[in-house]
Scaffold this motif. Structure first.
Motif, short mmCIF file in Angstrom:
data_model
loop_
_atom_site.label_atom_id
_atom_site.label_comp_id
_atom_site.label_asym_id
_atom_site.label_seq_id
_atom_site.Cartn_x
_atom_site.Cartn_y
_atom_site.Cartn_z
N THR A 180 1.69 0.98 -9.92
CA THR A 180 0.44 1.08 -10.68
C THR A 180 -0.51 -0.07 -10.40
N ILE B 47 -1.14 -1.31 -6.89
CA ILE B 47 -1.67 -1.40 -5.52
C ILE B 47 -3.15 -1.07 -5.51
N PRO B 48 -3.89 -1.66 -4.61
CA PRO B 48 -3.44 -2.56 -3.55
C PRO B 48 -3.22 -3.98 -4.05
N GLU C 164 0.92 -4.13 6.84
CA GLU C 164 0.94 -3.20 5.72
C GLU C 164 2.37 -2.84 5.39
N THR D 155 0.85 -1.18 0.00
CA THR D 155 0.00 0.00 0.00
C THR D 155 0.89 1.24 0.00
N THR D 156 0.27 2.40 0.08
CA THR D 156 0.98 3.65 0.31
C THR D 156 0.00 4.65 0.89
N CYS E 76 -4.00 5.75 -0.11
CA CYS E 76 -4.54 4.82 -1.12
C CYS E 76 -5.97 4.45 -0.75
N SER E 77 -6.94 5.07 -1.40
CA SER E 77 -8.35 4.80 -1.08
C SER E 77 -8.75 3.39 -1.48
N TRP F 252 -5.52 -6.13 -6.83
CA TRP F 252 -6.84 -5.52 -6.86
C TRP F 252 -7.27 -5.37 -8.31
N ASP G 104 4.48 -0.19 3.08
CA ASP G 104 4.40 1.02 2.27
C ASP G 104 5.43 0.92 1.16
N CYS H 60 -6.91 0.85 -1.24
CA CYS H 60 -6.36 -0.03 -0.20
C CYS H 60 -7.35 -0.16 0.96
N GLU H 61 -8.03 0.92 1.29
CA GLU H 61 -9.04 0.86 2.35
C GLU H 61 -10.19 -0.06 1.94
#
Length: 82
Positions: free
Chosen positions: A51, A53-54, A36, A9-10, A13-14, A67, A38, A16-17
């Protein structure tokens, strides 16, 4: 000792949520704990996954579940690897 499921993730990152909602139910089922990672902290991961993630994995950045995935897809991916 439980194994780790890595969420690459980073910050900010919406997606990722959203992915975490699919991940959480699988942690207990597969006796995993979430860690997690980063990708901004690692130039190689940043180059490889920026390009994508997640994504989640079990430690091999070449073998990840990217994803978009839902609980069923993630469970099938984990089942094949654990």
């Amino acid at each position: 000792m439980s194994r780790e499921l890595l969420l690459y993730t980073t910050l900010g990152c919406s997606l990722c949520e959203k992915a975490k909602c699919e991940i959480w139910p699988q942690l207990e089922k597969f006796q995993l704990r979430l860690r997690e990672v980063d990708i901004a902290d690692d130039p190689l991961l940043l180059d490889r996954l920026a390009t994508r993630i997640p994504v989640v994995g079990l430690g091999d950045p070449d073998d990840v579940c990217a994803w978009p995935f839902d609980q069923r897809q993630l469970a099938e991916w984990l089942q094949r690897r654990l």
